[in-house]
Design an enzyme around this catalytic site. Sequence first.
Site, PDB file in Angstrom:
ATOM      1  N   LYS A 280       0.953  -1.485   0.195  1.00 17.28           N
ATOM      2  CA  LYS A 280      -0.274   0.365  -0.149  1.00 17.28           C
ATOM      3  C   LYS A 280       0.777   1.025   0.231  1.00 17.28           C
ATOM      4  O   LYS A 280       2.227   1.559   1.015  1.00 17.28           O
ATOM      5  CB  LYS A 280      -1.188   0.098   1.388  1.00 17.28           C
ATOM      6  N   GLU A 365     -19.609  -6.144   9.211  1.00 16.13           N
ATOM      7  CA  GLU A 365     -20.966  -4.569   9.918  1.00 16.13           C
ATOM      8  C   GLU A 365     -22.022  -5.784  10.298  1.00 16.13           C
ATOM      9  O   GLU A 365     -22.658  -5.464  11.426  1.00 16.13           O
ATOM     10  CB  GLU A 365     -21.385  -3.883   8.784  1.00 16.13           C
ATOM     11  N   ARG A 393     -25.222  -2.115   5.764  1.00 11.80           N
ATOM     12  CA  ARG A 393     -25.190  -3.414   5.593  1.00 11.80           C
ATOM     13  C   ARG A 393     -25.719  -4.186   6.729  1.00 11.80           C
ATOM     14  O   ARG A 393     -25.786  -5.910   6.837  1.00 11.80           O
ATOM     15  CB  ARG A 393     -23.457  -3.474   4.980  1.00 11.80           C
TER      16      ARG A 393
HETATM   17  C1  LIG Z   1     -18.959  -2.192   4.283  1.00 11.54           C
HETATM   18  C2  LIG Z   1     -17.379  -1.383   4.000  1.00 11.54           C
HETATM   19  N1  LIG Z   1     -17.297  -0.816   5.333  1.00 11.54           N
HETATM   20  C3  LIG Z   1     -16.183   0.023   5.436  1.00 11.54           C
HETATM   21  C4  LIG Z   1     -16.337   0.446   4.127  1.00 11.54           C
HETATM   22  C5  LIG Z   1     -14.647   1.756   4.860  1.00 11.54           C
HETATM   23  N2  LIG Z   1     -13.157   0.733   3.790  1.00 11.54           N
HETATM   24  C6  LIG Z   1     -13.486   1.021   2.612  1.00 11.54           C
HETATM   25  S1  LIG Z   1     -11.895   0.988   2.163  1.00 11.54           S
HETATM   26  C7  LIG Z   1     -11.259  -0.326   3.441  1.00 11.54           C
HETATM   27  C8  LIG Z   1     -10.196  -1.015   3.274  1.00 11.54           C
HETATM   28  C9  LIG Z   1     -10.131  -1.788   2.488  1.00 11.54           C
HETATM   29  O1  LIG Z   1      -8.948  -2.920   2.877  1.00 11.54           O
HETATM   30  P1  LIG Z   1      -8.880  -3.703   1.022  1.00 11.54           P
HETATM   31  O2  LIG Z   1     -10.017  -4.525   1.036  1.00 11.54           O
HETATM   32  O3  LIG Z   1      -7.390  -4.754   1.763  1.00 11.54           O
HETATM   33  O4  LIG Z   1      -8.207  -2.441   0.497  1.00 11.54           O
HETATM   34  P2  LIG Z   1      -6.893  -1.454   0.553  1.00 11.54           P
HETATM   35  O5  LIG Z   1      -7.462  -0.303   1.000  1.00 11.54           O
HETATM   36  O6  LIG Z   1      -5.952  -2.438   1.135  1.00 11.54           O
HETATM   37  O7  LIG Z   1      -6.568  -1.583  -0.751  1.00 11.54           O
HETATM   38  C10 LIG Z   1     -12.711   0.181   4.355  1.00 11.54           C
HETATM   39  C11 LIG Z   1     -12.303  -0.650   5.586  1.00 11.54           C
HETATM   40  C12 LIG Z   1     -16.401   0.207   3.164  1.00 11.54           C
HETATM   41  N3  LIG Z   1     -15.898   0.463   1.672  1.00 11.54           N
HETATM   42  N4  LIG Z   1     -17.208  -0.631   3.090  1.00 11.54           N
END
Ligand SMILES: Cc1ncc(C[n+]2csc(CCOP(=O)(O)OP(=O)(O)O)c2C)c(N)n1
Length: 631
Positions: A280, A365, A393
């Site tokens: 990242k 969630e 959700r």
């Molecule tokens: C249902 C939901 N909960 C929380 C989020 C907030 N959120 C956005 S990106 C993220 C992290 C995602 O991690 P990953 O899938 O590993 O992607 P990365 O950002 O590391 O590339 C979160 C928790 C979301 N978008 N959707």
Amino acid sequence: MGLNAMRLPEDVRKLTITQLEQLAKELRQTIIETTARSGGHIGASLGTVELTLALHRVYNTPHDKLVWDIGHQAYAHKLLTGRLNSFSTIRQLGGISGFLKRRESPFDTWEAGHASTSLSAALGMATARDLTGQDYRVVAVIGDGALTAGMAWEALNQIGHLKTPMVVVVNDNSMSIAPNVGAFSRYLTDLRSAPAYHRLKQEVEGLLDGIPVFGSPIKRTVERLKDLVHFAMVAGNVFEELGFHYFGPVDGHSFDDLIPVLAHARDVQEPVVIHVITQKGKGYRPAEENPGVFHGPGPFEIDSGRFIKSSDAPSYSQVFSETLIQLAEKQSNIVAITAAMPDGTKLDKFAQAYPDRFFDVGIAEQHAATFAAGLALSGMRPVFAVYSTFLQRAYDQLVHDVCHQDLPVVFAVDRAGLVGSDGATHQGVFDVSFLRAIPNLEIAMGKDDAELRGLLAGALERPHPVAVRYPRGSGKGHSLSDPIMPIPWGRAEWSHQGKDLTLITFGPIYYTALAARDILESRGYSVGLVNARFVKPLDVDLLGKVAAKSALLMTVEEHVVAGGFGSAVNEWADGSHIATPIRNEGLPDEFIDHGPVSYFLNLYGLDTDGLVRKAESWITEMKTLAALRER
Ligand SMILES: Cc1ncc(C[n+]2csc(CCOP(=O)(O)OP(=O)(O)O)c2C)c(N)n1
């Protein structure tokens, strides 16, 4: 050939590895410069630059369907698919979205913003393809964080069952927004370092070392890869148990590793998981060193990585977390839960103070709500801090697990209201409507940060589930060392009396209404003001008195009108035969795009001028009507 000179993404398919590497540098530079100016999801997008190029090189997009989970990691995809010139407008009013939008490009096959939907959507696309005899390929990219959600596993379960040919790229950077958590995250870490897969990686590297350019040697590479893949399969892992071919781990920043594996997986007539390891923030040191902070920052200085701050007052999230820490000192059964948002909710501070009483459940969630229900019926006082938009959700869990059993779970509903640059998928403008329908649940929102503290303390004394809402941004800068102001439960505040019209507000929009009232009074109108604080229980005693004193009632909320706070007032008035005319001011029945909150408040007449205009014209209209009737 530079980024500007290319026909994209077709030209990507013709580039040599060296040219691709050069292009990756240019993409990174553009992403860094643009997000430094306007903020955005820099970390995830820097991590997927090579993966994006490799995918567009190997797949015939947009004929082949490339499905990104969430879409926050897809800035390079945007730059390669027709949005180079508009990229500087990202997340700004009238500009392109920070997520993917089907109306923006045929290369955006799927719209999201919430996590973990990509695999279900991709399976739908692949199934439709097979039912209709079409020939496109489907590839979904999902992060290790998004893979913690139940929804992703529901899809894996069905893909493995149907054996539908499609590719799932697991983009594993071991980060969610914060470091990824959970047993499955640990499993991925083990998989990354398992010797069998290491060997695969080393052999792929060894194999590719001797290949100067792509072309005919790729055939031999692919043949060899088949053997290696077979080798990897023998080792066995959870994806294979579910019915996938597993290729990996693959270095997600090496074209030499990525391209042959993607090319091979593309042609397998069964489901495939490719486990890609990325970093990242790759290529921008402050983001590499601090990936959590650089997940989705506001504007920053490129050289220092310092943020350009807009407010010094503590945010509502900070006020919430600090207050919870204070309350937890005295009440040992308080526990705090987040679904992968320890930074955003500021529960990271609570975690430092009470590590044993803090739970990050991952992007889960639904589980968080039911986990809280279990805690609550066993004597704990769980507080689930969750953005309004992500609470959507957990709806059945709210209804069926928490409220049906009337369990005292506190939902700290953060980012309630318009959120700005994240746009349509993230606006917190539906929760009052969907929460209000659930029996036993109490719903409150203070006019400012001091009231948030009082409501949170009050919520933790209630024998019922409670949702305490608060918006993005900062309050009035109320001192956190002041004693918490108790709020009489279910009581509204009638701060100003007025005969012509009374503004009944829910939440911090109270202060906008207060300013509007001052202007209206200065113009000779008698205008009252009520800070409702509660949608449920609604303070009907006070509302009855207000209705008796004021000729008109105008409800004001930063939430959709449909089913919102104003609807609750209408239902009470209707059921109590209140004759005073009521108008509801709030947001329209549509998804509101990205742009400054102030712009939308102005557009929908929810700023000071708008409220003055609406109140004045209604008062005038009614007075004119009354005068006509008297004649
Ligand atoms: C249902 C939901 N909960 C929380 C989020 C907030 N959120 C956005 S990106 C993220 C992290 C995602 O991690 P990953 O899938 O590993 O992607 P990365 O950002 O590391 O590339 C979160 C928790 C979301 N978008 N959707």
